[in-house]
Design an enzyme around this catalytic site. Structure first.
Site, PDB file in Angstrom:
ATOM      1  CD  GLU A 267      56.066   3.511  70.325  1.00 39.93           C
ATOM      2  OE1 GLU A 267      55.628   2.371  70.575  1.00 39.93           O
ATOM      3  OE2 GLU A 267      55.388   4.378  69.748  1.00 39.93           O
ATOM      4  CG  HIS A 286      51.992   3.239  71.204  1.00 39.75           C
ATOM      5  ND1 HIS A 286      52.860   2.699  70.289  1.00 39.75           N
ATOM      6  CD2 HIS A 286      50.761   3.088  70.675  1.00 39.75           C
ATOM      7  CE1 HIS A 286      52.176   2.224  69.253  1.00 39.75           C
ATOM      8  NE2 HIS A 286      50.892   2.443  69.469  1.00 39.75           N
TER       9      HIS A 286
END
Length: 289
Positions: A267, A286
């Site tokens: 990420e 997220h």
């Protein structure tokens, strides 16, 4: 040695809640010193600040994780506070070895993540965006828009903590059949099965598992192959639990009809990720919480 007075150091990005606002919310600690190490900063460049820290708010980014090396630079630390349910931002085993307690925030995002999960499932079953784009283009008709009723599906929930249970309650209202996989049964009335059976019987597999040595990559080629052809997988737990390359292959082969992912192994999701640019994948940054 520096004076070990109360010093809160946050590696969690406070956004609009800066140190001054945080101090205002802590009126019983007027002398508390608060230092923010920003999201673009490497904590290893701030060892002098960490040396006087007594409380540390752990980062969300795995890349800035509080490691054993950083823990050794915090001789006065009495508490590491994760600002999430998981412990991705701190090596909690290394902290335990050094006698530093680690706290998390169980339940704070339960409803939000459960809502996102069910919303993502509805998005996959009834392709809202496709229908919207069709009308915008001046087209009409049900082709490509019709889907499945939630009540006709069996949904397997892997990981039955607070969020998994909240998802199950929502799915009960839709009339779906719910199966559960979790090492610690918490609701005896639920039907608990092992992971292989969960995959084999689930039209939808939704993941709410923590990331640890036992779960890393556990949902991979073998598990996805066991699922009914044309099924769906969702992940709102931890990115490393799901083998993303295996998901892409399953989508390409038709084994999976779609996927919805809020979390990823890396990420932010790399620009080169084959998950990007697909109409059969819903991506979220997220942010389900």
């Amino acid at each position: 040695m520096p004076d070990p007075s109360e010093h809160l150091v946050t590696l969690y990005h406070l956004n609009d809640l800066g140190p001054a606002e945080l101090r205002r919310l802590l009126p019983s600690h007027p002398d508390l010193r608060i230092t923010e190490i920003g999201p673009d900063e490497d904590p290893r460049d701030h060892l002098g600040t960490l040396e006087t820290a007594t409380i540390v708010l752990a980062p969300l980014e795995k890349e800035r994780r509080i490691t054993a090396e950083l823990l050794d630079a915090m001789p006065h630390c009495r508490l590491l506070q994760s600002v999430a349910v998981g412990f991705d931002g701190v090596d909690h085993r290394a902290a335990a070895e050094r006698g530093i307690p680690v706290a998390n925030l169980p339940g704070f995002n339960t409803d939000a993540v459960a809502d996102w999960t069910v919303g993502a499932l509805l998005y996959l079953l009834r392709p809202y965006a496709f229908g919207h784009a069709k009308v915008q283009r001046g087209k009409w008709g049900p082709e490509g828009v019709r889907g499945r009723d939630v009540s006709s599906l069996t949904v397997g929930i892997a990981g039955f903590g607070n969020i998994g249970r909240a998802v199950a309650r929502r799915l009960d209202a839709f009339g779906a059949r719910v199966l559960v996989h979790d090492p610690v049964p918490s609701e005896p009335a639920r039907e608990y099965v092992d992971l292989d059976e969960l995959a084999a019987r689930s039209d939808v597999l939704t993941l709410h598992m923590p990331l640890n040595d036992a779960t890393r990559g556990v949902i991979g080629e073998d598990v996805l192959r066991r699922m009914p052809r044309g099924s769906w997988v969702l992940n709102a737990g931890r990115g490393g639990v799901l083998d993303e390359a295996a998901v892409v292959r399953a989508l390409d082969s038709g084994q999976l009809a779609g996927a919805a992912l809020d979390v990823f192994t890396e990420e932010p999701l790399p620009a080169s990720s084959p998950l990007r640019g697909r109409t059969d994948v819903l991506l979220n940054p997220h942010a389900a919480a």
